[in-house]
Design a protein around this motif. Structure first.
Motif, mmCIF file in Angstrom:
data_model
loop_
_atom_site.group_PDB
_atom_site.id
_atom_site.type_symbol
_atom_site.label_atom_id
_atom_site.label_comp_id
_atom_site.label_asym_id
_atom_site.label_seq_id
_atom_site.Cartn_x
_atom_site.Cartn_y
_atom_site.Cartn_z
ATOM 1 N N TYR A 1 -43.250 -21.308 -12.808
ATOM 2 C CA TYR A 1 -44.187 -21.413 -11.695
ATOM 3 C C TYR A 1 -44.691 -20.018 -11.321
ATOM 4 N N LEU A 2 -46.007 -19.840 -11.390
ATOM 5 C CA LEU A 2 -46.652 -18.560 -11.095
ATOM 6 C C LEU A 2 -46.009 -17.397 -11.864
ATOM 7 N N PRO A 3 -45.969 -17.485 -13.206
ATOM 8 C CA PRO A 3 -45.409 -16.371 -13.988
ATOM 9 C C PRO A 3 -46.291 -15.133 -13.839
ATOM 10 N N PHE A 4 -45.676 -13.980 -13.673
ATOM 11 C CA PHE A 4 -46.449 -12.764 -13.434
ATOM 12 C C PHE A 4 -46.038 -11.658 -14.419
ATOM 13 N N GLY A 5 -44.941 -10.977 -14.130
ATOM 14 C CA GLY A 5 -44.485 -9.923 -15.037
ATOM 15 C C GLY A 5 -43.618 -10.488 -16.141
ATOM 16 N N ILE A 6 -43.783 -9.990 -17.384
ATOM 17 C CA ILE A 6 -42.944 -10.431 -18.500
ATOM 18 C C ILE A 6 -42.607 -9.237 -19.383
ATOM 19 N N CYS A 7 -41.502 -9.363 -20.101
ATOM 20 C CA CYS A 7 -41.152 -8.419 -21.166
ATOM 21 C C CYS A 7 -40.281 -9.160 -22.168
ATOM 22 N N ILE A 8 -40.017 -8.539 -23.313
ATOM 23 C CA ILE A 8 -39.188 -9.137 -24.370
ATOM 24 C C ILE A 8 -37.974 -8.245 -24.574
#
Length: 551
Positions: free
Chosen positions: A522-529
């Motif tokens: 829900y409302l994804p904003f910042g991401i990294c792997i």
């Protein structure tokens, strides 16, 4: 028995069937003795060709008609077969052009002689020359490939030497940290040992006082327990963890080197007959995206989140509204909180290759690095406001920024605090990026620079030289709203589509592969792997960090 014909005595005259053969008629294909030759010549109006029998091997042998068992003296041009006189009278070859068989064979013989001459003087020498050329090419080929194989082996040896140097360096670093930690623990141990000895001595002394016959002895004792109750500070060493960089076979193969494109062609008198067969390097096997991605860990921060970054898999940096950047482990424990230097909300955060945290301060127009003791200003901008930041495989920083005049947007590469590259316009002078909206940035494994441009509802990917590779706009989404962006070991590009509550996955060429739209995103904003190719996702309003296995 005539001794001259003893070796072939069984061969008799075909007419008298008594005497030994001495002659042969080429036309009639009969063997004749001396006495029957005259009779044979007188029995027909034909022009017989009688030769000595000893020369029969050198004479022409006429074919016999299979239908009439006669010698074929003629040749039917239309049917292209030898014929005898009975064949002509039968009417089967009526109206056909008939020629003398010897004349026909003479013409054919001349044609064969011409072909033989061409074979001997032209064709065969060409084949010999080609064969010689092939042998030369094979010899050159062996020499060339021995050289190329040696180059590959040498490259492998060079790579092994570099790896040995890096391994020894890391081992030395581990030994240094180990010795520092051990020295700290030894120091505390010595302190505890000293105090323990004092406690033991006090115990013995107090027991002695209690056993003393001097009734006034206890009144002379001053309590030392206050001193001993205050335990010394406990030394806790922070053990470093080696985080191996996940190296894919494809990535290592590209770094190692590659063969140039080769071709195979066929030529005749300088004219190319076939188009080249171009070699294409095999692509590494693509790991499949799970049909049902799974949440493997969840962290509840209780704060609105914009960005996440991780250096080791067990620890995650977060930032959002407010000036505090927080470091969590996977057990929801808050390990560290750091206030931004200006008390402004960070624009974005990233972790450098040495593990240091960097963040952009849009309002202060700075990029800052967090050291163990303090926050240091790394870059200060004039006329531009930094937005998003990422650390590259080479140790550079890539920064998205907007101009103060409200007209321009660009990506700049920095080595330390030195600007080394600007990416702003395409070949037609048009800006790659929109102005005034958040733009997240990351580097792919093939060195492409990927930017999620929320204002343009697009993902813009350029190569290392700053040339446009592709723009991706999701035609399947009702309102594509790209926010955080990251890439994995397969060079796949993952984009947080905030308004559609999903993660979009592209391959490195911009082709849609899949969506992650379950896991209650829900409302994804910042991401990294992280190093295990798991997705670390920060939700905007819930303040939840989810770690999702999707491959």
């Amino acid at each position: 028995m005539d001794p001259r014909y003893s070796a072939q005595d069984i061969i008799r005259c075909d007419l008298c069937e008594i005497h030994v053969v001495q002659s042969h008629c080429e036309l009639c294909q009969v063997n004749l003795c001396k006495s029957c030759v005259g009779e044979h010549l007188s029995t027909s109006t034909k022009t017989h060709r009688v030769v000595p029998y000893k020369d029969i091997a050198l004479t022409r042998k006429f074919p016999k008609c299979k239908m009439h068992s006669k010698i074929c003296e003629l040749f039917c041009e239309k049917c292209n077969i030898p014929v005898c006189s009975s064949c002509l009278t039968s009417g089967k070859h009526k109206g056909h052009h008939i020629s003398d068989i010897l004349q026909k064979l003479s013409t054919k013989r001349k044609d064969i002689e011409k072909e033989l001459k061409e074979l001997e003087t032209i064709i065969f020498p060409k084949y010999e020359k080609i064969a010689l050329g092939i042998n030369t090419k094979k010899s050159n080929l062996e020499t060339h490939y021995r050289k190329e194989t040696a180059a590959v082996i040498k490259q492998g040896e060079n790579l092994n030497r570099v790896i040995d140097i890096i391994v020894n360096k890391r081992k030395s670093e581990i030994d240094v940290v180990k010795n520092i930690n051990l020295a700290a623990l030894n120091k505390q141990e010595n302190c505890i040992t000293k105090i323990t000895l004092e406690v033991q001595q006090t115990i013995v002394y107090l027991k002695k006082i209690l056993q003393s016959s001097d009734i006034f002895a206890p009144s002379k004792i001053k309590s030392t327990n206050v001193k001993f109750r205050l335990l010394p500070l406990e030394v806790n060493v922070s053990l470093p963890i080696f985080s191996p960089w996940k190296i894919s076979t494809k990535q290592l193969d590209q770094m190692f080197g590659s063969l140039s494109v080769f071709s195979i062609s066929k030529e005749e008198h300088g004219r190319i007959l076939d188009t080249p067969n171009v070699a294409s390097s095999p692509t590494a096997k693509q790991l499949p995206v799970l049909e049902e991605p799974k949440i493997i860990s969840t962290i509840y921060t209780g704060n609105s989140l914009h960005s996440v970054a991780c250096f080791i898999d067990e620890e995650i940096w977060t930032s959002g509204n407010g000036c505090i950047m927080r470091l969590y482990n996977l057990h929801w424990n808050l390990l560290k909180s750091i206030n931004s230097k200006s008390r402004n909300s960070p624009g974005d955060i990233a972790v450098m290759r040495n593990g240091a945290l960097v963040y952009t301060d849009t309002n202060a127009k700075t990029i800052n690095v967090v050291t163990k003791k303090k926050i240091e200003e790394l870059i200060r901008f004039q006329g531009w406001k930094p937005d998003s930041v990422c650390s590259t495989s080479s140790g550079d920083l890539l920064v998205t920024m907007d101009s103060d005049d409200g007209e321009n947007s660009k990506v700049v590469r920095y080595f330390g605090s030195t600007e080394t590259q600007t990416i702003q316009f395409d070949d037609k002078g048009h800006s790659f990026y929109s102005y005034g909206h958040s733009k997240y940035i990351c580097e792919n494994r093939n060195m492409d620079i990927c930017v999620s441009d929320y204002g343009a509802s697009a993902v813009v990917v350029v190569n290392q030289a700053g040339k446009l590779r592709f723009r991706y706009t999701d035609s399947n989404a009702l309102n594509f709203a790209p926010r955080g962006i990251a890439t994995d070991s397969q060079s796949q590009i993952l984009i947080a589509d905030c308004e559609n509550h999903c993660i979009t996955i592209l391959n490195q060429d911009g082709n849609l592969l899949s969506y992650i739209n379950n896991c209650d995103v829900y409302l994804p904003f910042g991401i990294c792997i992280n190093s295990k190719d798991n997705l670390v996702l920060a939700e905007l309003s819930s303040g939840v960090v989810k770690i999702i296995r999707y491959m």
